[in-house]
Design an enzyme around this catalytic site. Structure first.
Site, PDB file in Angstrom:
ATOM      1  CB  SER A 285     -27.931  43.462 -30.585  1.00  0.00           C
ATOM      2  OG  SER A 285     -26.858  42.967 -29.787  1.00  0.00           O
ATOM      3  CG  ASP A 286     -25.490  49.061 -27.618  1.00  0.00           C
ATOM      4  OD1 ASP A 286     -24.375  48.552 -27.392  1.00  0.00           O
ATOM      5  OD2 ASP A 286     -25.710  50.275 -27.435  1.00  0.00           O
ATOM      6  CD1 TRP A 287     -23.197  45.048 -22.502  1.00  0.00           C
ATOM      7  CD2 TRP A 287     -21.344  44.945 -23.760  1.00  0.00           C
ATOM      8  NE1 TRP A 287     -22.220  44.449 -21.758  1.00  0.00           N
ATOM      9  CE2 TRP A 287     -21.057  44.371 -22.501  1.00  0.00           C
ATOM     10  CE3 TRP A 287     -20.320  44.983 -24.713  1.00  0.00           C
ATOM     11  CZ2 TRP A 287     -19.815  43.853 -22.181  1.00  0.00           C
ATOM     12  CZ3 TRP A 287     -19.070  44.469 -24.381  1.00  0.00           C
ATOM     13  CH2 TRP A 287     -18.831  43.908 -23.144  1.00  0.00           C
TER      14      TRP A 287
END
Ligand code: BGC
Length: 764
Positions: A285-287
């Site tokens: 996932s992104d942050w």
């Protein structure tokens, strides 16, 4: 959107079997499967958890006791924003020696355009139009990063960007999917050391999958609302190419596409990426993006968000702690979800195995190698070579190159000429301002000591301070020539650095006006991470070099070009609009019913108050030489399925100066069942030519490279005429021809992702 994606599901899209593929169906359980059987639910979830070394994005590799306890308990699969052979070696030892199953950790960082030896920002590297240069830069970044204990980089960013307001345009290869795909492949190969992960590799991440660059209004993190065709033809090809090139990891984008947040986009992630493209690597996932599904309003609580992401096949939760804290109960009670969890765990374990971490967990932790690799002289040499290849000569009224033998005095004006930090650009990993050869230093080193060099900041690009202009003008007046460096400082482009205005910062405009008003010879060096609207400057300045943010060797590279040791030959990977209001602005626009007409202010696709042309076109870039394009030939007048056409042209350097030239091939399908772009890049080659030298460049095209995404949701190659052009930019087309596609048939892959073979031959 979902409906359209479902169409995609039935389309005949090639299934690519990558090295990481083949989760199910193995006859004998392998090491990772055996390990999986021994794991508790907690340990499985732990593998999906990525935590940060520091609280923010700052680096911290020495973790506190509570964190080490987590490692011992098997509650963490990976850390990001950590580095250092020795501290990470100690951390790895805790994982492999003190946790129950001894599963090694994955160490990750955004190593984007260098680790300690910082290369030009990616947009600048794309301006080389030389994938081998990108590959070399990524290889060196990987050599340094792996020596510093890292296994994984969150790069390359391969989002196509057509709206220069978007700050992250600096991180990618610009506006064109064909160029973007070539640069994606080059970087994946460079980071990983080939197209399969192996012990010692730096795993690459293709990000941010799907259409992050299409953020509405260029506002970072905003929704994208692209048509299915635009998604398939423009935004996805670099990702398809990266998947084929063996990228070990992908990152889901923050944004939603037509309301479907990518982190929960089952159709795109599980459907397109994994099932139709056959890619089975590690999807991160992104942050904090899993938790942000609540903000998107598609999940009621964190558990729901986690389940959506897992269902979409997001394997690892970067930082958010949703998988860590909120998934267990839901999974424990549901065998179908347990299966999804097992699949995710296996994908993570398999990556660890491929990187050699089970067999030699300490292989990345040799402090002596780290000391040798970081900023090694040959790395700096390569950074200088790539930096000068990245420079684009936008304009030259016979001022450049400057002849050092004739110079007595030079004024170097502009705060950016001494600002090492800005040369490093966005995502500088372990780059340090003190490592940078600034432009002032580079110029000073290149000129004989008898030349008087004076310098002044004049005005600060970060604020409205212009009180230094008067002093700067005195120096300009007293010197033979002025090198004026103006533009954006490093903090004006990058993540969350979207701007509503593409003009130079006001202090820089004021400085430029004052310097140019002296009437003295002035070379402008532009520093920027995005295309800028510089109409006035383009008109008044006699010479402009686009120098982006060039990394640690910025000054030496600029001096090489200024004083003629190297002829610039970089090309713009993005169009330069004439005004902010003209964006999104790109060359590959669809044919319309009322094509823009330069002579009619009304009733055609244009603005009343602007010329229809860009300030500087995609592919534009001058050099110190001139080239003649001649003897165009084609191997055939028609091609059918499985066949190809060779298009050849002779390029001769007639300008008397050795220089590279970037030869570009564009195509157009003039009559199709849907409106097609007026031009599409389908081949390019940067060639070196000595003065008077000729070379023959042959492009091999297949009909499948002309496929478009049809309204029925498939790649379609339609019979009929195709026009092509070969030129020095999208606005400087020198030769043209056409051929027929004999039969309508379906293609198998995104057309822009397919590479054109190019052969360069010499004349004796
Ligand atoms: C960015 C990613 C990056 C991640 C980790 C996010 O904010 O969007 O590109 O890889 O942070 O630093």
């Amino acid at each position: 959107m979902l409906r359209l994606l479902r169409h995609a599901a039935v389309a005949s899209v090639a299934v690519v079997v990558l090295s990481a593929a083949g989760l199910a169906g193995a006859q004998t359980p392998n090491r990772t499967e055996i390990l999986l059987k021994k794991m508790t639910l907690e340990e499985k979830v732990g593998q999906l958890v990525q935590r940060a070394g520091g609280r923010s994005k700052s680096l911290n590799s020495r973790l506190d006791d509570a964190e080490l306890e987590r490692v011992r308990a098997g509650s963490v699969g990976s850390y990001l924003h950590v580095a250092g052979a020795e501290p990470l070696g100690r951390l790895q030892k805790v994982a492999v020696e003190e946790s129950r199953l001894g599963i090694p950790l994955l160490f990750a960082m955004d190593v984007v355009h260098g680790y300690r030896t910082i290369f030009p920002v990616p947009l600048a590297q794309a301006a080389t139009f030389a994938p081998d240069a990108e590959e070399r830069a990524a290889r060196i970044a990987a050599e340094e990063a792996t020596a510093a204990g890292l296994h994984w980089t969150f790069a390359p960013m391969i989002d196509i960007a057509r709206d220069a307001r978007w700050g992250r345009i600096v991180e990618g290869a610009g506006e064109d999917p064909y160029l973007g795909a070539r640069m994606a492949v080059a970087q994946v190969g460079g980071f990983q050391g080939g197209n399969a992960l192996r012990p010692g590799s730096l795993m690459a991440t293709a990000k941010h999958f799907g259409a992050y660059g299409a953020a509405i209004g260029g506002r970072d993190y905003n929704s994208a609302d692209v048509s299915e065709r635009t998604l398939q033809e423009v935004y996805l090809p670099p990702f398809y190419a990266a998947a084929r090139a063996g990228a070990g990891s992908f990152m889901a984008a923050f944004n939603d596409i037509a309301g479907v947040p990518t982190t929960a986009n089952r159709e795109l992630l599980r459907g397109t990426l994994r099932e139709r493209w056959g890619w089975q690597g590690l999807l991160v996932s992104d942050w904090g993006a899993i938790g942000e599904l609540l903000n998107h309003g598609v999940a009621e609580d964190r558990k729901g968000a986690g389940l959506l992401a897992l269902d979409a096949s997001v394997d690892m939760d970067m930082i958010g702690g949703v998988y860590a804290d909120d998934l267990k109960d839901a999974i424990a009670k549901d065998p179908a979800r347990l299966k999804l969890l097992d699949e995710a765990v296996l994908r993570i374990l398999r990556v660890k195995e491929q990187l050699g971490l089970f067999d030699k967990p300490m292989a990345y932790h040799d402090p002596e190698r780290e000391a040798r690799e970081l900023l090694a002289p040959e790395h700096r040499e390569a950074a200088r070579a790539v930096a000068r290849q990245s420079i684009v000569l936008l304009k030259n009224d016979k001022l450049l190159p400057l002849d050092p033998a004739r110079l007595k005095s030079v004024a170097v004006i502009g705060a950016l000429a001494t600002d090492g930090m800005s040369s490093l650009g966005s995502w500088r990993a372990q780059g340090k301002a003190e490592d940078v050869v600034t432009v002032l230093k580079g110029i000073t080193a290149a000129l004989p000591t008898r030349v008087k060099i004076v310098s002044a900041a004049g005005a600060d690009p970060r604020n409205l301070e212009t009180s230094g202009i008067a002093a700067a003008i005195k120096l300009v007046k007293a010197s033979d020539v002025t090198i004026l460096m103006i533009g954006e400082d490093y903090d004006l482009s990058g993540e969350s650095r979207s701007r509503s205005n593409l003009e130079l910062p006001p202090s820089q405009i004021e400085l430029a006006r004052a310097v140019l008003a002296t009437g003295k010879p002035v070379v402008v060096l532009l520093a920027n991470g995005r295309p800028l609207a510089i109409t006035e400057l383009a008109e008044k300045a006699p010479a402009i070099l686009e120098t982006w943010m060039l990394g640690v060797e910025a000054g030496n590279a600029v001096a090489d070009v200024l004083f003629g040791a190297y002829s610039p030959a970089g090309r713009l990977p993005v169009s330069f609009p004439r005004a902010t209001g003209a964006v999104p602005f790109y060359y590959s626009v669809n044919a319309t019913g009322r094509p823009a007409d330069p002579d009619l202010a009304k009733d055609t696709v244009r603005y009343h108050d602007l010329p229809i042309t860009p300030q500087y076109a995609f592919g534009h870039g001058l050099s110190y030489s001139e080239f003649r394009y001649g003897d165009l030939s084609q191997s055939t007048q028609s091609v059918g399925p499985g066949e190809r056409i060779d298009i050849a042209i002779t390029i001769e350097n007639i300008g008397g100066v050795a220089s590279d030239e970037v030869v570009q091939l564009y195509v157009r399908d003039p009559v199709a069942s849907i409106a097609r772009p007026v031009l599409e890049l389908r081949g390019f080659k940067r060639i070196e030519l000595g003065a008077g030298q000729r070379k023959r460049v042959t492009f091999s095209l297949t009909p499948e490279q002309l496929a478009f995404w049809s309204p029925k949701g498939q790649w379609l190659v339609e019979a009929g005429r195709i026009d092509f052009w070969i030129g020095a930019s999208s606005a400087d087309l020198r030769a043209n021809g056409s051929f027929e596609i004999t039969r309508t048939h379906t293609g198998t892959a995104p057309a822009a992702a397919l590479p054109t073979r190019v052969i360069v031959s010499n004349f004796n």
